[in-house]
Design a protein around this motif. Structure first.
Motif, PDB file in Angstrom:
ATOM      1  N   UNK A  22       0.758  -1.239   0.000  1.00  0.00           N
ATOM      2  CA  UNK A  22       0.000   0.000   0.000  1.00  0.00           C
ATOM      3  C   UNK A  22       0.789   1.290   0.000  1.00  0.00           C
ATOM      4  N   UNK A  23       1.834   1.358  -0.805  1.00  0.00           N
ATOM      5  CA  UNK A  23       2.568   2.625  -0.929  1.00  0.00           C
ATOM      6  C   UNK A  23       3.198   2.727  -2.308  1.00  0.00           C
ATOM      7  N   UNK A  24       3.606   3.933  -2.665  1.00  0.00           N
ATOM      8  CA  UNK A  24       4.269   4.176  -3.947  1.00  0.00           C
ATOM      9  C   UNK A  24       5.778   4.150  -3.754  1.00  0.00           C
ATOM     10  N   UNK A  25       6.495   3.756  -4.782  1.00  0.00           N
ATOM     11  CA  UNK A  25       7.962   3.757  -4.715  1.00  0.00           C
ATOM     12  C   UNK A  25       8.473   5.178  -4.503  1.00  0.00           C
ATOM     13  N   UNK A  26       7.803   6.125  -5.155  1.00  0.00           N
ATOM     14  CA  UNK A  26       8.167   7.532  -5.009  1.00  0.00           C
ATOM     15  C   UNK A  26       6.956   8.383  -5.361  1.00  0.00           C
ATOM     16  N   UNK A  27       6.994   9.605  -4.902  1.00  0.00           N
ATOM     17  CA  UNK A  27       5.936  10.556  -5.198  1.00  0.00           C
ATOM     18  C   UNK A  27       6.586  11.834  -5.712  1.00  0.00           C
ATOM     19  N   UNK A  28       6.192  12.221  -6.932  1.00  0.00           N
ATOM     20  CA  UNK A  28       6.692  13.465  -7.524  1.00  0.00           C
ATOM     21  C   UNK A  28       5.683  14.563  -7.224  1.00  0.00           C
ATOM     22  N   UNK A  29       6.187  15.684  -6.731  1.00  0.00           N
ATOM     23  CA  UNK A  29       5.355  16.848  -6.452  1.00  0.00           C
ATOM     24  C   UNK A  29       6.134  18.068  -6.928  1.00  0.00           C
ATOM     25  N   UNK A  30       5.638  18.684  -7.988  1.00  0.00           N
ATOM     26  CA  UNK A  30       6.392  19.784  -8.592  1.00  0.00           C
ATOM     27  C   UNK A  30       7.707  19.259  -9.119  1.00  0.00           C
ATOM     28  N   UNK A  31       8.805  19.915  -8.732  1.00  0.00           N
ATOM     29  CA  UNK A  31      10.110  19.433  -9.197  1.00  0.00           C
ATOM     30  C   UNK A  31      10.849  18.625  -8.135  1.00  0.00           C
ATOM     31  N   UNK A  32      10.099  18.157  -7.120  1.00  0.00           N
ATOM     32  CA  UNK A  32      10.707  17.335  -6.082  1.00  0.00           C
ATOM     33  C   UNK A  32      10.229  15.894  -6.189  1.00  0.00           C
ATOM     34  N   UNK A  33      11.121  14.975  -5.880  1.00  0.00           N
ATOM     35  CA  UNK A  33      10.815  13.555  -5.870  1.00  0.00           C
ATOM     36  C   UNK A  33      11.110  13.022  -4.477  1.00  0.00           C
ATOM     37  N   UNK A  34      10.098  12.456  -3.843  1.00  0.00           N
ATOM     38  CA  UNK A  34      10.218  11.886  -2.506  1.00  0.00           C
ATOM     39  C   UNK A  34      10.203  10.364  -2.664  1.00  0.00           C
ATOM     40  N   UNK A  35      11.354   9.736  -2.455  1.00  0.00           N
ATOM     41  CA  UNK A  35      11.476   8.292  -2.666  1.00  0.00           C
ATOM     42  C   UNK A  35      11.269   7.565  -1.350  1.00  0.00           C
ATOM     43  N   UNK A  36      10.359   6.592  -1.366  1.00  0.00           N
ATOM     44  CA  UNK A  36      10.136   5.752  -0.193  1.00  0.00           C
ATOM     45  C   UNK A  36      11.407   4.972   0.131  1.00  0.00           C
ATOM     46  N   UNK A  37      11.517   4.537   1.365  1.00  0.00           N
ATOM     47  CA  UNK A  37      12.677   3.758   1.782  1.00  0.00           C
ATOM     48  C   UNK A  37      12.874   2.544   0.899  1.00  0.00           C
ATOM     49  N   UNK A  38      14.082   2.387   0.398  1.00  0.00           N
ATOM     50  CA  UNK A  38      14.432   1.249  -0.449  1.00  0.00           C
ATOM     51  C   UNK A  38      15.326   0.305   0.339  1.00  0.00           C
ATOM     52  N   UNK A  39      15.002  -0.977   0.261  1.00  0.00           N
ATOM     53  CA  UNK A  39      15.756  -2.001   0.976  1.00  0.00           C
ATOM     54  C   UNK A  39      16.412  -2.938  -0.023  1.00  0.00           C
ATOM     55  N   UNK A  40      17.261  -3.791   0.474  1.00  0.00           N
ATOM     56  CA  UNK A  40      17.955  -4.761  -0.364  1.00  0.00           C
ATOM     57  C   UNK A  40      17.151  -6.026  -0.536  1.00  0.00           C
ATOM     58  N   UNK A  41      16.019  -5.879  -1.211  1.00  0.00           N
ATOM     59  CA  UNK A  41      15.155  -7.036  -1.429  1.00  0.00           C
ATOM     60  C   UNK A  41      15.386  -7.626  -2.805  1.00  0.00           C
TER      61      UNK A  41
END
Length: 134
Positions: A22-41
Motif C-alpha cells: 500500500x505505498x508508492x515507490x516515489x511521489x513526484x510533487x512539482x520538481x521534487x521527488x520523494x522516494x520511499x525507503x528502499x531495501x535490499x530485497x
C-alpha cells in the motif's frame, strides 16, 4: 488541487510488492521527488541475507526508482539511511556508497540506528530534484 504523481520502477515484479504493502515507490510533487525507503530485497521481496549485497541491492533499487522519474544520484539533495547495527555496518555501507553514489558535492546525509526494518538491516530514502525538461 493536488500536484502529485506516483512513480514506479520499470520492473513489474516490484509493482506487486508496492501494491501489496500500500505505498508508492516515489511521489513526484512539482520538481521534487520523494522516494520511499528502499531495501535490499530480491524481486520476490525477500531480504538478501548477505549484508553488503543487501546494501548494494538497496542502492540498485533506489537507482531504478530514480530512473523511472528521470533522475539519477546526482539529483539527490537529501539522504536518510536506517541501520540495525550502525557501528558494525558503517564500513560496508560506506564501501558500497563510494561505488554507487559518489557525487560532488555530496548530498546531506542522516543516518539513524533502528531496531527493526521488517527483516532487513539497511534502508535508504531520499529526496531529489527532478531535472527540468529541456
Amino acid at each position: 488541487m493536488s500536484n502529485r504523481e506516483a512513480i514506479l520502477p520499470k520492473s513489474s515484479e516490484r509493482h506487486a510488492l508496492y501494491e501489496a504493502h500500500g505505498y508508492s515507490a516515489a511521489m513526484k510533487s512539482g520538481d521534487l521527488l520523494f522516494v520511499s525507503g528502499q531495501v535490499g530485497s530480491k524481486l520476490d521481496g525477500s531480504p538478501e541475507p548477505d549484508f553488503k549485497k543487501q546494501v548494494t541491492l538497496a542502492f540498485e533499487n533506489l537507482k531504478n526508482v530514480l530512473a523511472a522519474a528521470g533522475c539519477s544520484f546526482e539529483d539527490i539533495v537529501d539522504v536518510t539511511t536506517f541501520h540495525t547495527d550502525p557501528e558494525q555496518q558503517i564500513e560496508a555501507i560506506m564501501e558500497v556508497k563510494q561505488t554507487q553514489f559518489n557525487t560532488t558535492p555530496p548530498s546531506n546525509w542522516t543516518a539513524v540506528g533502528v531496531n527493526w526494518l521488517a527483516g532487513f538491516d539497511f534502508e535508504i530514502k531520499v529526496i531529489a530534484r527532478v531535472p527540468s525538461a529541456k
